[in-house]
Motif scaffolding. Sequence first.
Motif, PDB file in Angstrom:
ATOM      1  N   ALA A 147       0.844  -1.207   0.000  1.00  0.00           N
ATOM      2  CA  ALA A 147       0.000   0.000   0.000  1.00  0.00           C
ATOM      3  C   ALA A 147       0.875   1.252   0.000  1.00  0.00           C
ATOM      4  O   ALA A 147       1.950   1.283   0.598  1.00  0.00           O
ATOM      5  N   HIS A 148       0.406   2.289  -0.702  1.00  0.00           N
ATOM      6  CA  HIS A 148       1.156   3.548  -0.787  1.00  0.00           C
ATOM      7  C   HIS A 148       0.738   4.549   0.291  1.00  0.00           C
ATOM      8  O   HIS A 148       1.382   5.589   0.447  1.00  0.00           O
ATOM      9  N   THR A 149      -0.344   4.263   0.992  1.00  0.00           N
ATOM     10  CA  THR A 149      -0.850   5.204   1.999  1.00  0.00           C
ATOM     11  C   THR A 149      -0.552   4.755   3.423  1.00  0.00           C
ATOM     12  O   THR A 149      -0.941   5.429   4.374  1.00  0.00           O
ATOM     13  N   VAL A 150       0.105   3.620   3.581  1.00  0.00           N
ATOM     14  CA  VAL A 150       0.429   3.095   4.912  1.00  0.00           C
ATOM     15  C   VAL A 150       1.803   3.629   5.325  1.00  0.00           C
ATOM     16  O   VAL A 150       2.724   3.677   4.501  1.00  0.00           O
ATOM     17  N   PRO A 151       1.979   4.066   6.580  1.00  0.00           N
ATOM     18  CA  PRO A 151       3.289   4.542   7.035  1.00  0.00           C
ATOM     19  C   PRO A 151       4.376   3.493   6.777  1.00  0.00           C
ATOM     20  O   PRO A 151       4.154   2.290   6.932  1.00  0.00           O
ATOM     21  N   TYR A 152       5.564   3.969   6.420  1.00  0.00           N
ATOM     22  CA  TYR A 152       6.634   3.066   6.033  1.00  0.00           C
ATOM     23  C   TYR A 152       7.040   2.131   7.179  1.00  0.00           C
ATOM     24  O   TYR A 152       7.350   0.954   6.957  1.00  0.00           O
ATOM     25  N   GLN A 153       7.045   2.630   8.408  1.00  0.00           N
ATOM     26  CA  GLN A 153       7.422   1.785   9.539  1.00  0.00           C
ATOM     27  C   GLN A 153       6.492   0.587   9.664  1.00  0.00           C
ATOM     28  O   GLN A 153       6.933  -0.538   9.944  1.00  0.00           O
ATOM     29  N   GLN A 154       5.211   0.820   9.428  1.00  0.00           N
ATOM     30  CA  GLN A 154       4.273  -0.296   9.514  1.00  0.00           C
ATOM     31  C   GLN A 154       4.473  -1.276   8.364  1.00  0.00           C
ATOM     32  O   GLN A 154       4.297  -2.488   8.526  1.00  0.00           O
ATOM     33  N   VAL A 155       4.844  -0.771   7.190  1.00  0.00           N
ATOM     34  CA  VAL A 155       5.132  -1.647   6.057  1.00  0.00           C
ATOM     35  C   VAL A 155       6.293  -2.582   6.388  1.00  0.00           C
ATOM     36  O   VAL A 155       6.256  -3.785   6.091  1.00  0.00           O
ATOM     37  N   VAL A 156       7.346  -2.043   7.027  1.00  0.00           N
ATOM     38  CA  VAL A 156       8.492  -2.869   7.420  1.00  0.00           C
ATOM     39  C   VAL A 156       8.066  -3.957   8.401  1.00  0.00           C
ATOM     40  O   VAL A 156       8.484  -5.128   8.299  1.00  0.00           O
ATOM     41  N   ARG A 157       7.214  -3.624   9.340  1.00  0.00           N
ATOM     42  CA  ARG A 157       6.748  -4.601  10.319  1.00  0.00           C
ATOM     43  C   ARG A 157       5.956  -5.721   9.636  1.00  0.00           C
ATOM     44  O   ARG A 157       6.095  -6.907   9.979  1.00  0.00           O
ATOM     45  N   VAL A 158       5.109  -5.326   8.664  1.00  0.00           N
ATOM     46  CA  VAL A 158       4.330  -6.323   7.933  1.00  0.00           C
ATOM     47  C   VAL A 158       5.257  -7.249   7.150  1.00  0.00           C
ATOM     48  O   VAL A 158       5.061  -8.478   7.113  1.00  0.00           O
ATOM     49  N   ARG A 159       6.274  -6.699   6.533  1.00  0.00           N
ATOM     50  CA  ARG A 159       7.207  -7.522   5.759  1.00  0.00           C
ATOM     51  C   ARG A 159       7.988  -8.480   6.667  1.00  0.00           C
ATOM     52  O   ARG A 159       8.317  -9.604   6.256  1.00  0.00           O
ATOM     53  N   ILE A 160       8.282  -8.031   7.883  1.00  0.00           N
ATOM     54  CA  ILE A 160       8.950  -8.923   8.844  1.00  0.00           C
ATOM     55  C   ILE A 160       8.078 -10.142   9.122  1.00  0.00           C
ATOM     56  O   ILE A 160       8.550 -11.296   9.123  1.00  0.00           O
ATOM     57  N   VAL A 161       6.795  -9.913   9.343  1.00  0.00           N
ATOM     58  CA  VAL A 161       5.877 -11.008   9.640  1.00  0.00           C
ATOM     59  C   VAL A 161       5.725 -11.923   8.427  1.00  0.00           C
ATOM     60  O   VAL A 161       5.691 -13.165   8.561  1.00  0.00           O
ATOM     61  N   LEU A 162       5.645 -11.337   7.229  1.00  0.00           N
ATOM     62  CA  LEU A 162       5.516 -12.163   6.024  1.00  0.00           C
ATOM     63  C   LEU A 162       6.764 -13.022   5.806  1.00  0.00           C
ATOM     64  O   LEU A 162       6.670 -14.192   5.403  1.00  0.00           O
ATOM     65  N   ASP A 163       7.930 -12.437   6.046  1.00  0.00           N
ATOM     66  CA  ASP A 163       9.154 -13.228   5.920  1.00  0.00           C
ATOM     67  C   ASP A 163       9.174 -14.379   6.927  1.00  0.00           C
ATOM     68  O   ASP A 163       9.617 -15.500   6.623  1.00  0.00           O
ATOM     69  N   ALA A 164       8.682 -14.095   8.138  1.00  0.00           N
ATOM     70  CA  ALA A 164       8.632 -15.153   9.148  1.00  0.00           C
ATOM     71  C   ALA A 164       7.692 -16.270   8.719  1.00  0.00           C
ATOM     72  O   ALA A 164       7.957 -17.459   8.961  1.00  0.00           O
ATOM     73  N   ALA A 165       6.573 -15.884   8.063  1.00  0.00           N
ATOM     74  CA  ALA A 165       5.626 -16.886   7.577  1.00  0.00           C
ATOM     75  C   ALA A 165       6.234 -17.755   6.488  1.00  0.00           C
ATOM     76  O   ALA A 165       5.816 -18.907   6.289  1.00  0.00           O
ATOM     77  N   HIS A 166       7.218 -17.204   5.747  1.00  0.00           N
ATOM     78  CA  HIS A 166       7.902 -17.991   4.723  1.00  0.00           C
ATOM     79  C   HIS A 166       8.990 -18.883   5.309  1.00  0.00           C
ATOM     80  O   HIS A 166       9.651 -19.623   4.567  1.00  0.00           O
TER      81      HIS A 166
END
Length: 388
Positions: A15-34
């Motif tokens: 998403a382009h409207t979500v704060p960047y810090q939250q995007v990083v946190r989401v990517r951390i969780v997705l990487d953990a899921a992988h």
Amino acid sequence: MTASERRRLKKLAHAHTVPYQQVVRVRIVLDAAHGYSNARIALRQRVHLDTVRRWRGRYADQGIDGLKDRPRSGRPPRFTLVQRAEVTALACQLPAETGMPLSRWSSADLAAEVVGRGIAEAMSASSVRRILAADVLKPWQHTSWIFIRDPGFATKAARVLDLYQRLWNGRPLAGNEYVISSDEKTSIQARCRCHPTLPPGRSRMMRVNHDYDRGGALAYLAAYDVHQARVSGRCSPKTGIVPFMDLVEQVMSQEPYASARRVFWVVDNGSSHRGKAAADRLAARFPNAVMVHTPVHASWLNQIEIFFSIVQRKVVTPNDFTALDQVEDRLIAFERRYNETARPFRWKFTPADLEDLLARIERHEQNEHHFQQPTGCDHQPAALPATM
């Protein structure tokens, strides 16, 4: 992680409207899921290993809501409520009333005055702006307003507003009666730029050279049919009785005005058509023409001013003409183009709005009975916005 949670997280990650810090946190969780390890995730997302542990743990405990920032108390306020109120009170005074040789306050001036008076040990201009923003105060700005000087303001204004609603003396206008709004737009200059104007380009707006040679000025006289949305205009080297009567001749010699029962000409109090003499002159030349004056300082009641504002925006600005002939040709050509597609203006100021305005002015005068009469004025002040 369920399939729906995974889809929601992927949507947040891109998403382009979500704060960047939250995007990083989401990517951390997705990487953990992988199945990536904490060290691998920290390397991929360029964060510290402890950061990966923190957000994986919060997601495990609270789900997606755990990826948001927790509520914080914030920094304690530097200024008390009393100090903020004193800054606001100071901003609501004219600088001259406080002995300052200023016409209006700026944020920096207010901050210096606050410190000088001992209201606060230190205060920046940005702090002043934040305090005033709470009350929507901007003392560094100003707007103009005027007094109602015309003793017959209500009667004259109501007469004009009735004509816009096709009424005259309380009776509807007939089908062969018309309302013309007329005035002059003076001093339209021909400014020949020393370098040609450059059209817009990629990542570049149109460029107009600042230096120019003066090619003279002319006046544009126009008559606007309020209900037919049709303009008739002409250019003249100057304004005056003769140019205005030439415009009247141009309009009244054409149909449907030549054979109309009555044609009402709404004009202001300019020297070209001022007072009873101008009305008598018009009626003597055209018996079916009736001149109706707006109140003094009430040109905003004249609908031709709206058309002139359109001309200013679309024809005159930016001013780049080689000679006065080019100015005249452009004005007449725009007039023809305007008449092809124009519709009547949606005039919203009604006689009921006029009554409300006058009532508010009367209440204002009653509340401001202590207002000091300006030197040289022999009329009772009544506030009327000049921008209406």
